[in-house]
Design a protein around this motif. Structure first.
Motif, PDB file in Angstrom:
ATOM      1  N   VAL A   1       0.733  -1.408  -0.047  1.00  0.00           N
ATOM      2  CA  VAL A   1       0.204  -0.008  -0.245  1.00  0.00           C
ATOM      3  C   VAL A   1       1.124   1.352  -0.495  1.00  0.00           C
ATOM      4  CG1 VAL A   1      -1.510   0.996   1.263  1.00  0.00           C
ATOM      5  CG2 VAL A   1      -1.941  -0.995   0.947  1.00  0.00           C
ATOM      6  N   ARG A   2       1.779   1.350   0.799  1.00  0.00           N
ATOM      7  CA  ARG A   2       2.884   2.553   1.161  1.00  0.00           C
ATOM      8  C   ARG A   2       3.018   2.434  -0.193  1.00  0.00           C
ATOM      9  NH1 ARG A   2       3.091   6.626   4.202  1.00  0.00           N
ATOM     10  NH2 ARG A   2       2.645   4.984   5.659  1.00  0.00           N
ATOM     11  N   GLY A   3       3.656   1.522  -1.659  1.00  0.00           N
ATOM     12  CA  GLY A   3       4.220   1.776  -2.603  1.00  0.00           C
ATOM     13  C   GLY A   3       3.608   2.053  -3.412  1.00  0.00           C
ATOM     14  N   ILE A   4       2.791   2.143  -3.499  1.00  0.00           N
ATOM     15  CA  ILE A   4       1.122   2.508  -4.227  1.00  0.00           C
ATOM     16  C   ILE A   4       0.724   3.414  -4.141  1.00  0.00           C
ATOM     17  CG2 ILE A   4      -1.377   2.513  -5.112  1.00  0.00           C
ATOM     18  CD1 ILE A   4      -1.302  -0.637  -4.673  1.00  0.00           C
ATOM     19  N   PHE A   5       1.146   3.864  -2.719  1.00  0.00           N
ATOM     20  CA  PHE A   5       0.650   5.419  -2.896  1.00  0.00           C
ATOM     21  C   PHE A   5       1.486   5.802  -3.188  1.00  0.00           C
ATOM     22  CE2 PHE A   5       0.497   9.141  -0.332  1.00  0.00           C
ATOM     23  CZ  PHE A   5       0.183   9.485   1.055  1.00  0.00           C
ATOM     24  N   ASN A   6       3.532   5.826  -2.930  1.00  0.00           N
ATOM     25  CA  ASN A   6       4.133   6.584  -3.461  1.00  0.00           C
ATOM     26  C   ASN A   6       3.954   6.246  -5.131  1.00  0.00           C
ATOM     27  OD1 ASN A   6       5.785   6.623  -0.739  1.00  0.00           O
ATOM     28  ND2 ASN A   6       6.663   4.915  -0.673  1.00  0.00           N
ATOM     29  N   GLU A   7       3.342   5.653  -5.496  1.00  0.00           N
ATOM     30  CA  GLU A   7       3.170   5.830  -7.402  1.00  0.00           C
ATOM     31  C   GLU A   7       2.727   6.699  -7.300  1.00  0.00           C
ATOM     32  OE1 GLU A   7       6.011   4.130  -8.582  1.00  0.00           O
ATOM     33  OE2 GLU A   7       4.287   4.494 -10.105  1.00  0.00           O
ATOM     34  N   VAL A   8       1.072   6.859  -6.679  1.00  0.00           N
ATOM     35  CA  VAL A   8      -0.037   7.978  -7.252  1.00  0.00           C
ATOM     36  C   VAL A   8       0.462   9.185  -6.691  1.00  0.00           C
ATOM     37  CG1 VAL A   8      -2.121   7.957  -5.937  1.00  0.00           C
ATOM     38  CG2 VAL A   8      -1.805   6.034  -6.318  1.00  0.00           C
TER      39      VAL A   8
END
Lengths: 324, 501, 338
Positions: free
Chosen positions: A130-137
């Motif tokens: 989730v943190r990774g997706i967050f960073n991407e977004v």
């Protein structure tokens, strides 16, 4: 009379006692601590953790854990600001936050309940993802004050008869959750599952379903809590929520929600959160360098675990040669 | 009460096999409402399997079970409960963090307007406890409750679901005499309410005090059913034991050597007290007694798994430190535990790993284990024990019970012990392997090994032991010599039956 | 090689990880021309050294059925102790020894809480994660120690002469090799496996369970201490917030390396291959232009796969054997840390 003795033997009493002890102890050493400002600072500062601690209780009593809450709340805090600045109305934006949280909760729930994977590992992984997706977004952007919906901004700044609205939200959530955990039959099953999972299955409790929905609820509330975070800080970035899950678990454990499952209430979790926040301020008031805060938290958790263990092993059953 | 009514439960010719072992081979049971019915039989007679079938844990392979005139739906504990059969196990499984009231109503909490009605639940539970004539506070948490009290809660739970058949599986094994009395009055209470209570126990004095009828099982079948008033202890014991004992398990005479183990005044709070005995080279000392009499606890304390409180243990004249299994091993004691799956073996691991685990130091050179030697140990002992396997790398969990036990024996013989303690050496093993194990023990003993054997199987105890120590409720009642020991004597001493001669 | 017989699934998992590593290197070399360069490989090794060293100890702990979430904090505390001692005027060599001693002591503290007081390791190490990190802040406040001796710092960024290997390769290889040998070829290693697969049976076989566990926690602390030294030299600084989140990378690597979270199963080569793979992957992705972020997602995904895959194959196996025997009881895996 019976109610009183029940109160005395409750899990929440030691924490409450600690809360009072720290308050009066610190105030005694530094009377400045007794001001209303301090109390308000505590209330304001604790709102986020309190909300997350209530949600975490659902999984902790089942003897599970959810480490993904920090990533979820950070993500949704950001999304609320982002979507809001693009013109979406508040209700849409809040629904999105709820859905995001619920989606993560559903994934956690499915993996833990139906695939029987250990919740520590699953939520560790989803925390990363989730943190990774967050960073991407987010692509490095930050949410600033102008992005924050008016309503949230207002909530974050104002008080109701002196009590910050954010804190009141936390209290309301606590009361509702507390009621549900005590009076709703399906919620009682969560305690049974945490107390003796094998027996729960034998008695006919739909364990998988309960576990799934508990994680779903925790995720959903953590998602919605992004609004509280945004309201509090008036900003959000990819650092939001980092490490928050550990503070939340500390609050719960200190508040009597044992990691071993089966016991503890949302009231205790919130008191635990307040205690941690209070200690943060007390440290400053006592002239102890702020840097001690984290270490003190660690010691508190050890004490809480130790006390918990001591209390549960103190009772022994009778034996063959007992009362002859 | 008369038995002219319709029986509430009729089990006919029930049969059930597990792997190669026939656990039930024609079991019959008839229960009438309002009776307390004793179910007797030695360990391995099939009682446990019969109960599990009624509890919904197993499905029988053939035969019939009729409950209340209808076919009993098998295979699910939930269904069994719904149909009115409740089982109170020796070690009940409650929810320690929930209150007693919640435990009674778990999963089916009483509600008012859709929400849990705590007050009603507590009152209802308290009423049930009162009905059973028991002083328990429905509002307290289950944690710390004595086993006796836990059983009461389970019984209350059974009542609250209107169970018609309540089975109590060896309920008195862990109870004090006062608690037993209380349980009896609860059982009589249930009888008054027209429940049918099945009382499984080894204690004949209790059976005669409490029950109206009795069914005796042996080798998986029912060998007799009668009114308690029509029968006496001797008849029951004969039915339980049934056969001539001496021929079955040949223990060759061996030369007795020096004293290897000396136990002096050993005691452990709540488990056993005043234990005194010696074991010599070339001798097998059998520990007989009922489940819960303290036998396993004694040998575990000698080996150091548990710590005893008073007394001392001497091995070859030297004092043995308590509470350390590794020290006991170094001194030359080997221990084959009661539960081979949970305590004796590392199930997913290979035969060679399991066999070598006790002798790793011997197999190592400069701290490194020599792989070849590890395999050799397993192969050597596999041969000696006539182990049936494909490769020593096979996982132990794939082997049959008998072969698993052989691996356990192999791992301990590999340590070349002076004293071997075996707890239930042939439990759950087929007959062929049984006699192989006995022959092996006999041989080793002839070569100078000293053995303590805990066993609940009478023929085994009587056939293999040079001397038998009979335990009862934590105390030594007698030490019998091989010549003087008869099944009747042993059971009488173990159960405390009056007619001990 | 496998003189200690491993369940079949385990063996194929380990092969899978090694295969993954090979694949990662292969794909990596195609992804960017800088990938297979000496300087990049040196960088990769340097970046995984701390994680690899801590992972060797974590492997033991998880195989034994325990866990240690405080490793990153212990590493940082050790680093902070070095900085603090040096700043207070002690020779750097002594400071390093102090750093190692601190790591060992922290590990022992964890071990005592778990073995002597009987507290669950998950909860304890969550607490000490906070405590030890907190002590870092107490020691250094927000003033990192940056003026470290030239000689030692050069060890941190130079390579071993005539090679592309950073100096940290030496402790890495020695410790990894020792860990490998002890785990798979000595009595202690067997004991660790036995304790993990069935602590009761281990006890009944004479294994001194508590003593072994105490040793493992101490070992974890010591390895975190070593990692702390390496970390300090690599970044030429001792700061209170070093290595935040490292414990997750370590656990992810260990689990991805085929160690079962429930205990009793695992290999050191699987874990080492996993650590290297993750390092290689990070490098490859970075060179292609992926953010460190993508690695986050991938690590998380790999962690999930590491636990989902064994479960799925177990389900398939159970369904195929179509047991007439009673249902296999699920081991209550959360209970492992209790």
């Amino acid at each position: 009379m019976k109610k009183l003795s029940k109160l005395i033997r409750s899990r929440e009493l030691p924490v409450f006692f600690a809360l009072a002890l720290v308050y009066f102890g610190t105030g005694f050493a530094n009377p400045q601590f007794f001001t209303v400002t301090v109390v308000n600072d505590i209330f304001l500062g604790v709102a986020i953790v309190a909300v997350l601690a209530v949600a975490q209780t659902f999984v902790l009593v089942m003897r599970h854990i959810d480490l993904s809450v920090g990533s979820v709340i950070g993500f949704t805090a950001f999304m609320i600001g982002d979507l809001s600045s693009q013109g979406y109305p508040l209700i849409v934006v809040l629904s999105a936050a709820l859905l995001i949280g619920a989606a993560v909760g559903a994934v956690n729930g499915y993996l833990v309940a139906y695939l029987r994977l250990p919740s520590l590992v699953v939520t560790l992984a989803t925390m990363y993802v989730v943190r990774g997706i967050f960073n991407e977004v987010a692509k490095g952007q930050t949410i600033v004050e102008s992005d924050v919906p008016e309503e949230l901004n207002w909530l974050g700044l104002n008080r109701f008869f002196g009590v910050p609205y954010l804190f009141i939200i936390g209290i309301i959530l606590m009361l509702v959750a507390g009621f549900v955990m005590y009076r709703v039959r399906a919620a009682r099953d969560l305690y049974a599952i945490g107390s003796n999972a094998a027996a729960a299955e034998l008695v006919g409790i739909p364990v998988n379903r309960r576990v799934f929905f508990a994680f779903l609820a925790t995720g959903a509330i953590s998602g919605l809590a992004g609004a509280v975070m945004l309201a509090r800080f008036n900003s959000a970035s990819t650092n939001s929520g980092l490490g928050l899950e550990l503070v939340v678990i500390a609050a719960c454990v200190v508040g009597g929600v044992t990691i071993a499952g089966g016991a503890g209430t949302v009231y205790g979790a919130v008191i635990g959160a307040i205690l941690l926040q209070e200690i943060l301020l007390a440290i400053g008031a006592l002239g102890i360098p702020q840097f001690w805060q984290l270490a003190v938290n660690g010691i508190l958790i050890i004490a809480a675990i130790g006390l918990d263990r001591y209390l549960s092993t103190r009772v022994k059953s009778t034996s063959i040669m007992g009362n002859k | 009460m008369s038995f002219s009514q319709q029986p509430i439960l009729e089990m006919r010719k029930a049969a059930k096999a597990f792997g190669g072992v026939q656990a039930l081979a024609g079991a019959d049971l008839t229960l009438y409402p309002g009776e307390i019915h004793a179910l007797l039989g030695e360990n391995g007679a099939g009682k446990s399997t019969l109960l599990k079938a009624l509890a919904g844990v197993h499905k029988i392979d053939s035969g019939s079970i009729v409950l209340n005139g209808k076919n009993f739906e098998q295979g699910s504990t939930r269904l069994a409960r719904d149909q009115g059969i409740a089982v109170i196990y020796q070690e009940p499984s409650l929810f320690p963090d929930l209150t007693l009231a919640e435990n009674v109503f778990v999963g089916r909490q009483l509600s008012k307007a859709g929400f849990v009605d705590w007050k009603a639940m507590e009152e209802e539970a308290q009423k049930l406890f009162a009905q059973l004539g028991v002083q328990l506070s429905a509002g307290r948490r289950a944690r710390g409750l004595s086993i006796a009290d836990q059983q009461i809660v389970e019984i209350a739970k059974a009542l609250s679901i209107n169970a018609q058949v309540i089975i109590m599986d060896e309920p008195t094994a862990a109870l004090s005499s006062k608690e037993v009395e209380r349980l009896f009055s609860v059982a009589r209470n249930l009888k008054e309410q027209n429940c049918s209570v099945v009382f499984v126990s080894h204690r004949l004095d209790e059976v005669f005090a409490l029950c109206q009828r009795v069914t005796v099982m042996r080798d998986g079948a029912t060998v007799g059913t009668d009114l308690i008033s029509n029968i006496d202890e001797n008849k029951i014991i004969k039915m339980m034991v049934g056969r001539e004992v001496s021929e079955l398990f040949p223990k060759q005479p061996a030369e007795l050597g020096d004293v290897v183990l000396k136990v002096e005044n050993l005691g452990q709070a709540g488990q056993f007290t005043g234990i005194n005995f010696e074991v010599r080279k070339g001798e097998i000392v059998g520990l007989a007694g009922l489940v819960g009499s303290g036998r396993s606890e004694i040998v575990r304390a000698i080996f150091g798994i548990d710590k005893y409180d008073t007394g001392s243990v001497f091995l070859n004249g030297k004092s043995l430190a308590r509470g350390s299994a590794s020290k006991a091993m170094d001194a030359g004691i080997a221990f084959v535990p009661e539960d081979r799956r949970q305590q004796g073996l590392l199930m997913p691991y290979s035969i060679s790993t399991n066999t070598a685990i006790t002798v790793l130091k011997k197999l190592s050179r400069a701290f490194l284990i020599r792989a070849k030697k590890e395999k050799e140990v397993a192969i050597t002992w596999g041969q000696t024990l006539q182990l049936k396997y494909t490769s020593v790398e096979d996982a132990v969990e794939k082997l049959s019970g008998g072969n698993q036990q052989k691996v356990v024996l192999g791992k301990w013989f590999a340590t070349n012990p002076e004293l071997l303690i075996v707890d239930e050496p042939t439990r759950g093993i087929d007959v062929g392997t049984k006699s192989e194990v006995h022959k092996l023990l006999s041989q080793k003993v002839q070569q100078g090994l000293a053995v303590i054997m805990v066993s609940s199987e009478l023929p085994e105890v009587l056939g293999m032991s040079d001397r038998i120590i009979v335990m009862r409720e934590g105390r030594q009642t007698a030490i019998l010599n091989r010549e003087d020991a008869t099944p009747e004597k042993v059971i009488a001493l173990a159960t405390g039956a009056v007619s001990a001669k | 090689m496998a003189n200690f017989s491993l369940p079949k699934i385990q063996l194929s998992w380990d092969k899978g990880v090694v295969l993954f590593l090979v694949l990662a290197i292969f794909i990596g070399s195609f992804s960017s021309e800088y990938f297979a360069t000496a300087s990049n490989l040196s960088f990769v090794i340097a970046s995984i050294a701390e994680i690899a060293i801590i992972a060797t100890a974590m492997t033991y702990l998880i195989i034994a059925g325990e866990i240690d979430l405080s490793v990153a904090s212990m590493m940082s505390l050790s680093s902070a102790s070095i900085g603090f001692a040096f700043r207070e005027g002690l020779p750097f060599e002594i400071a390093i020894l102090i750093g190692l001693a601190v790591g060992l002591a922290a590990g022992l503290f964890n071990g005592i809480l778990v073995t002597f007081f009987g507290l669950p390791s998950l909860a304890v190490t969550i607490a000490t994660l906070a405590l030890y990190r907190g002590l870092c802040w107490v020691l250094l406040e927000n003033k990192p120690v940056n003026q470290l001796p030239e000689f030692w710092i050069s060890l941190g960024f130079r390579n071993i002469p005539n090679t592309f290997l950073p100096w940290s390769t030496i402790p890495l290889v020695i410790l990894a090799a020792a860990a490998w040998v002890v785990l798979h070829h000595t009595k202690t290693g067997r004991w660790v496996f036995a304790i993990g697969i069935n602590p009761e049976a281990a006890k009944f076989s004479g294994v001194p369970v508590n003593r072994v566990k105490l040793g493992l926690f101490a070992y974890s602390g010591l390895m975190s201490g070593v990692a702390g030294v390496i970390y300090t030299l690599r970044f030429a600084s001792a700061s209170p917030d070093g290595g935040v989140g490292y414990e997750l990378s370590v656990i992810a690597a260990v689990l991805f390396g085929g160690v079962a979270i429930a205990g009793g199963v695992g290999t050191m080569w699987g874990v080492l291959a996993a650590v290297v793979s993750l390092g290689v992957m990070r490098s490859g992705l970075q060179l292609v232009g992926f953010s460190a972020n993508a690695l986050l997602i991938v690590s998380g995904g790999l962690l999930l796969i590491s636990v989902i895959l064994p479960k799925v194959t177990e389900f398939v196996r159970i369904r195929n054997s179509r047991a007439s025997t009673p249902k296999i009881k699920q081991k209550n895996e959360e209970k492992k840390y209790e």
